[in-house]
Design a protein around this motif. Structure first.
Motif, PDB file in Angstrom:
ATOM      1  N   GLU A 152      -2.933   9.061   7.944  1.00 18.55           N
ATOM      2  CA  GLU A 152      -3.901   9.004   7.093  1.00 18.55           C
ATOM      3  C   GLU A 152      -3.831   7.595   5.997  1.00 18.55           C
ATOM      4  O   GLU A 152      -4.962   6.742   6.097  1.00 18.55           O
ATOM      5  N   SER A 153      -2.725   7.453   5.441  1.00 15.87           N
ATOM      6  CA  SER A 153      -3.161   6.464   4.506  1.00 15.87           C
ATOM      7  C   SER A 153      -2.656   5.080   5.373  1.00 15.87           C
ATOM      8  O   SER A 153      -2.986   4.805   4.647  1.00 15.87           O
ATOM      9  N   LEU A 154      -2.145   5.127   6.282  1.00 11.51           N
ATOM     10  CA  LEU A 154      -1.522   3.880   6.616  1.00 11.51           C
ATOM     11  C   LEU A 154      -2.698   3.740   8.098  1.00 11.51           C
ATOM     12  O   LEU A 154      -3.210   2.434   7.831  1.00 11.51           O
ATOM     13  N   CYS A 212       1.197  -1.542   0.123  1.00  7.78           N
ATOM     14  CA  CYS A 212      -0.205   0.145  -0.159  1.00  7.78           C
ATOM     15  C   CYS A 212       0.823   1.310  -0.160  1.00  7.78           C
ATOM     16  O   CYS A 212       0.308   2.266  -0.360  1.00  7.78           O
ATOM     17  N   GLU A 213       2.283   1.105   0.496  1.00  9.73           N
ATOM     18  CA  GLU A 213       3.150   2.283   0.776  1.00  9.73           C
ATOM     19  C   GLU A 213       2.155   3.328   1.384  1.00  9.73           C
ATOM     20  O   GLU A 213       2.963   4.832   0.658  1.00  9.73           O
ATOM     21  N   ALA A 214       1.562   3.161   2.629  1.00  5.73           N
ATOM     22  CA  ALA A 214       1.582   4.432   3.076  1.00  5.73           C
ATOM     23  C   ALA A 214       2.374   5.200   3.707  1.00  5.73           C
ATOM     24  O   ALA A 214       3.237   4.513   4.389  1.00  5.73           O
ATOM     25  N   ARG A 215       2.563   6.586   3.434  1.00  9.57           N
ATOM     26  CA  ARG A 215       3.797   7.113   3.837  1.00  9.57           C
ATOM     27  C   ARG A 215       3.248   7.793   5.275  1.00  9.57           C
ATOM     28  O   ARG A 215       3.395   9.656   4.702  1.00  9.57           O
ATOM     29  N   THR A 216       2.058   8.243   4.916  1.00 13.16           N
ATOM     30  CA  THR A 216       1.215   9.319   6.337  1.00 13.16           C
ATOM     31  C   THR A 216       0.467   8.521   7.225  1.00 13.16           C
ATOM     32  O   THR A 216      -0.184   7.382   6.811  1.00 13.16           O
ATOM     33  N   GLN A 232      -6.194   4.412   6.294  1.00 16.63           N
ATOM     34  CA  GLN A 232      -6.587   2.984   5.435  1.00 16.63           C
ATOM     35  C   GLN A 232      -6.502   1.761   5.128  1.00 16.63           C
ATOM     36  O   GLN A 232      -7.247   1.635   4.523  1.00 16.63           O
ATOM     37  N   ALA A 233      -4.819   1.994   5.045  1.00 17.74           N
ATOM     38  CA  ALA A 233      -4.824   0.060   4.650  1.00 17.74           C
ATOM     39  C   ALA A 233      -4.677  -0.296   5.715  1.00 17.74           C
ATOM     40  O   ALA A 233      -4.947  -1.716   5.147  1.00 17.74           O
TER      41      ALA A 233
END
Length: 59
Positions: free
Chosen positions: A30-32, A24-28, A34-35
């Motif tokens: 918020e994105s983590l 997922c390459e979550a880097r924030t 969501q992942a």
């Protein structure tokens, strides 16, 4: 059920979750978040059964 067998299944589960989260390459944060929400549905009942069977818990 042995503790070692249960740990084997848990390790396989974590491995799959880590692979998914890395993809997922979550880097924030918020994105983590969501992942992680998506990851909940990434592990299936069939996965869990196969992992614990692989570890000798259903033989």
């Amino acid at each position: 059920m042995t503790v070692q067998g249960a740990e084997c299944g848990i390790e396989l589960c974590w491995s799959k979750l880590k692979q998914f989260l890395r993809s997922c390459e979550a880097r924030t944060l918020e994105s983590l978040d969501q992942a992680m929400a998506l990851a909940v549905n990434y592990i299936t009942e069939d996965d869990a059964f196969a992992w614990f069977n692989h570890c000798g818990l259903f033989t």
